[in-house]
Write a protein that holds these residues in place. Structure first.
Motif, PDB file in Angstrom:
ATOM      1  N   ARG A   1      58.442  13.225  -4.434  1.00 42.95           N
ATOM      2  CA  ARG A   1      59.296  14.390  -4.697  1.00 42.95           C
ATOM      3  C   ARG A   1      59.041  15.491  -3.685  1.00 42.95           C
ATOM      4  O   ARG A   1      59.979  16.149  -3.223  1.00 42.95           O
ATOM      5  CB  ARG A   1      59.061  14.914  -6.107  1.00 42.95           C
ATOM      6  CG  ARG A   1      59.651  14.037  -7.173  1.00 42.95           C
ATOM      7  CD  ARG A   1      59.380  14.556  -8.555  1.00 42.95           C
ATOM      8  NE  ARG A   1      60.083  13.766  -9.546  1.00 42.95           N
ATOM      9  CZ  ARG A   1      59.759  13.722 -10.825  1.00 42.95           C
ATOM     10  NH1 ARG A   1      58.748  14.448 -11.280  1.00 42.95           N
ATOM     11  NH2 ARG A   1      60.446  12.975 -11.655  1.00 42.95           N
ATOM     12  N   LEU A   2      57.786  15.713  -3.350  1.00 39.02           N
ATOM     13  CA  LEU A   2      57.453  16.743  -2.377  1.00 39.02           C
ATOM     14  C   LEU A   2      58.061  16.408  -1.011  1.00 39.02           C
ATOM     15  O   LEU A   2      58.655  17.268  -0.363  1.00 39.02           O
ATOM     16  CB  LEU A   2      55.937  16.895  -2.253  1.00 39.02           C
ATOM     17  CG  LEU A   2      55.428  17.994  -1.329  1.00 39.02           C
ATOM     18  CD1 LEU A   2      55.978  19.349  -1.733  1.00 39.02           C
ATOM     19  CD2 LEU A   2      53.910  18.019  -1.336  1.00 39.02           C
ATOM     20  N   ARG A   3      57.939  15.168  -0.600  1.00 30.88           N
ATOM     21  CA  ARG A   3      58.548  14.757   0.673  1.00 30.88           C
ATOM     22  C   ARG A   3      60.062  14.876   0.619  1.00 30.88           C
ATOM     23  O   ARG A   3      60.700  15.284   1.591  1.00 30.88           O
ATOM     24  CB  ARG A   3      58.131  13.339   1.023  1.00 30.88           C
ATOM     25  CG  ARG A   3      56.699  13.276   1.466  1.00 30.88           C
ATOM     26  CD  ARG A   3      56.326  11.888   1.882  1.00 30.88           C
ATOM     27  NE  ARG A   3      54.921  11.867   2.264  1.00 30.88           N
ATOM     28  CZ  ARG A   3      54.310  10.798   2.691  1.00 30.88           C
ATOM     29  NH1 ARG A   3      54.945   9.651   2.786  1.00 30.88           N
ATOM     30  NH2 ARG A   3      53.033  10.854   3.019  1.00 30.88           N
TER      31      ARG A   3
ATOM     32  N   TYR B   1      58.982  26.760  -3.682  1.00 27.73           N
ATOM     33  CA  TYR B   1      57.908  25.966  -4.263  1.00 27.73           C
ATOM     34  C   TYR B   1      56.631  26.225  -3.490  1.00 27.73           C
ATOM     35  O   TYR B   1      56.619  26.201  -2.270  1.00 27.73           O
ATOM     36  CB  TYR B   1      58.235  24.468  -4.198  1.00 27.73           C
ATOM     37  CG  TYR B   1      57.087  23.599  -4.639  1.00 27.73           C
ATOM     38  CD1 TYR B   1      56.832  23.414  -5.983  1.00 27.73           C
ATOM     39  CD2 TYR B   1      56.231  23.016  -3.719  1.00 27.73           C
ATOM     40  CE1 TYR B   1      55.770  22.655  -6.408  1.00 27.73           C
ATOM     41  CE2 TYR B   1      55.160  22.247  -4.137  1.00 27.73           C
ATOM     42  CZ  TYR B   1      54.932  22.066  -5.476  1.00 27.73           C
ATOM     43  OH  TYR B   1      53.864  21.333  -5.891  1.00 27.73           O
TER      44      TYR B   1
ATOM     45  N   GLN C   1      60.965  18.461   1.023  1.00 26.62           N
ATOM     46  CA  GLN C   1      60.814  18.874   2.414  1.00 26.62           C
ATOM     47  C   GLN C   1      61.999  18.390   3.259  1.00 26.62           C
ATOM     48  O   GLN C   1      62.534  19.136   4.071  1.00 26.62           O
ATOM     49  CB  GLN C   1      59.506  18.349   2.986  1.00 26.62           C
ATOM     50  CG  GLN C   1      58.296  19.039   2.404  1.00 26.62           C
ATOM     51  CD  GLN C   1      56.993  18.353   2.779  1.00 26.62           C
ATOM     52  OE1 GLN C   1      56.942  17.157   3.025  1.00 26.62           O
ATOM     53  NE2 GLN C   1      55.926  19.128   2.799  1.00 26.62           N
TER      54      GLN C   1
ATOM     55  N   ARG D   1      62.883  20.803  -7.042  1.00 29.09           N
ATOM     56  CA  ARG D   1      61.743  21.712  -7.174  1.00 29.09           C
ATOM     57  C   ARG D   1      61.283  21.785  -8.625  1.00 29.09           C
ATOM     58  O   ARG D   1      60.091  21.743  -8.920  1.00 29.09           O
ATOM     59  CB  ARG D   1      62.095  23.114  -6.668  1.00 29.09           C
ATOM     60  CG  ARG D   1      60.941  24.108  -6.791  1.00 29.09           C
ATOM     61  CD  ARG D   1      61.341  25.513  -6.415  1.00 29.09           C
ATOM     62  NE  ARG D   1      62.533  25.999  -7.065  1.00 29.09           N
ATOM     63  CZ  ARG D   1      62.568  26.503  -8.299  1.00 29.09           C
ATOM     64  NH1 ARG D   1      61.483  26.564  -9.020  1.00 29.09           N
ATOM     65  NH2 ARG D   1      63.704  26.936  -8.805  1.00 29.09           N
TER      66      ARG D   1
ATOM     67  N   LEU E   1      59.411  18.664  -9.502  1.00 28.97           N
ATOM     68  CA  LEU E   1      58.099  18.709  -8.864  1.00 28.97           C
ATOM     69  C   LEU E   1      57.160  19.639  -9.623  1.00 28.97           C
ATOM     70  O   LEU E   1      56.009  19.284  -9.896  1.00 28.97           O
ATOM     71  CB  LEU E   1      58.247  19.158  -7.409  1.00 28.97           C
ATOM     72  CG  LEU E   1      57.017  19.169  -6.544  1.00 28.97           C
ATOM     73  CD1 LEU E   1      56.375  17.789  -6.462  1.00 28.97           C
ATOM     74  CD2 LEU E   1      57.365  19.654  -5.146  1.00 28.97           C
ATOM     75  N   GLU E   2      57.639  20.793 -10.003  1.00 32.84           N
ATOM     76  CA  GLU E   2      56.809  21.734 -10.756  1.00 32.84           C
ATOM     77  C   GLU E   2      56.436  21.181 -12.125  1.00 32.84           C
ATOM     78  O   GLU E   2      55.312  21.376 -12.589  1.00 32.84           O
ATOM     79  CB  GLU E   2      57.511  23.082 -10.880  1.00 32.84           C
ATOM     80  CG  GLU E   2      57.557  23.825  -9.555  1.00 32.84           C
ATOM     81  CD  GLU E   2      58.316  25.134  -9.618  1.00 32.84           C
ATOM     82  OE1 GLU E   2      59.005  25.396 -10.645  1.00 32.84           O
ATOM     83  OE2 GLU E   2      58.238  25.892  -8.641  1.00 32.84           O
TER      84      GLU E   2
ATOM     85  N   GLU F   1      52.638  24.868  -3.328  1.00 29.34           N
ATOM     86  CA  GLU F   1      51.718  23.838  -3.799  1.00 29.34           C
ATOM     87  C   GLU F   1      50.534  24.493  -4.504  1.00 29.34           C
ATOM     88  O   GLU F   1      50.025  25.517  -4.073  1.00 29.34           O
ATOM     89  CB  GLU F   1      51.233  22.998  -2.631  1.00 29.34           C
ATOM     90  CG  GLU F   1      50.456  21.799  -3.088  1.00 29.34           C
ATOM     91  CD  GLU F   1      50.597  20.639  -2.145  1.00 29.34           C
ATOM     92  OE1 GLU F   1      50.081  19.581  -2.490  1.00 29.34           O
ATOM     93  OE2 GLU F   1      51.220  20.783  -1.093  1.00 29.34           O
TER      94      GLU F   1
ATOM     95  N   ASP G   1      53.683  18.726 -11.586  1.00 25.67           N
ATOM     96  CA  ASP G   1      52.442  19.462 -11.320  1.00 25.67           C
ATOM     97  C   ASP G   1      51.824  19.985 -12.610  1.00 25.67           C
ATOM     98  O   ASP G   1      50.612  19.873 -12.819  1.00 25.67           O
ATOM     99  CB  ASP G   1      52.696  20.636 -10.369  1.00 25.67           C
ATOM    100  CG  ASP G   1      52.837  20.217  -8.922  1.00 25.67           C
ATOM    101  OD1 ASP G   1      52.815  19.000  -8.637  1.00 25.67           O
ATOM    102  OD2 ASP G   1      52.979  21.116  -8.068  1.00 25.67           O
TER     103      ASP G   1
ATOM    104  N   ARG H   1      54.891  12.416  -7.476  1.00 31.30           N
ATOM    105  CA  ARG H   1      54.820  13.808  -7.026  1.00 31.30           C
ATOM    106  C   ARG H   1      54.925  13.880  -5.512  1.00 31.30           C
ATOM    107  O   ARG H   1      55.653  14.702  -4.954  1.00 31.30           O
ATOM    108  CB  ARG H   1      53.511  14.427  -7.496  1.00 31.30           C
ATOM    109  CG  ARG H   1      53.334  15.844  -7.039  1.00 31.30           C
ATOM    110  CD  ARG H   1      51.890  16.304  -7.234  1.00 31.30           C
ATOM    111  NE  ARG H   1      51.773  17.667  -6.774  1.00 31.30           N
ATOM    112  CZ  ARG H   1      51.618  18.011  -5.504  1.00 31.30           C
ATOM    113  NH1 ARG H   1      51.554  17.088  -4.571  1.00 31.30           N
ATOM    114  NH2 ARG H   1      51.530  19.281  -5.156  1.00 31.30           N
ATOM    115  N   ASN H   2      54.192  13.016  -4.823  1.00 26.47           N
ATOM    116  CA  ASN H   2      54.222  13.007  -3.370  1.00 26.47           C
ATOM    117  C   ASN H   2      55.626  12.662  -2.851  1.00 26.47           C
ATOM    118  O   ASN H   2      56.110  13.280  -1.903  1.00 26.47           O
ATOM    119  CB  ASN H   2      53.189  12.021  -2.828  1.00 26.47           C
ATOM    120  CG  ASN H   2      52.988  12.168  -1.343  1.00 26.47           C
ATOM    121  OD1 ASN H   2      52.909  13.269  -0.835  1.00 26.47           O
ATOM    122  ND2 ASN H   2      52.902  11.050  -0.654  1.00 26.47           N
TER     123      ASN H   2
END
Length: 98
Positions: free
Chosen positions: A51-53, A7, A56, A72, A75-76, A9, A79, A48-49
């Motif tokens: 999911r990103l965390r 992924y 990670q 992922r 998240l995409e 950003e 986005d 989104r934040n």
């Protein structure tokens, strides 16, 4: 973040979010529909934040590749939705400021 997550950003999304941050810091006169759209967009940005965390954390914990791919993809998808909707919202917010 590890490249294993697959992924990257979006700089375009980062730029649009910065524009949004600048606009909402101003004194805006929003009608009900625009206020709801803004609230929905902000909720999607929070999701989104999260999911990103989560992605990670999963990468750091070396989780299963299938789990990483599911997160992922989500998240995409978020986005893409934000990239599609933010430009019109930004324009409407600019008009509300004028």
């Amino acid at each position: 973040m590890s490249r294993r997550a697959g992924y990257e950003e979006s700089w375009d999304l980062t730029y649009l979010v910065e524009q949004l941050r600048e606009l909402i810091s101003r004194d805006l006169q929003l009608d009900e529909a625009l206020a709801e759209e803004l609230e929905d967009t902000l909720a999607r940005l929070v999701l989104r934040n999260q999911r990103l965390r989560g992605l990670q954390r999963m990468v750091n914990a070396e989780r299963d590749a299938e789990d990483l791919e599911i997160l992922r993809n989500a998240l995409e998808r978020t986005d893409r939705e934000l990239l599609a909707g933010l430009p019109a919202l930004l324009e409407r917010l600019r008009e509300a400021h004028a």
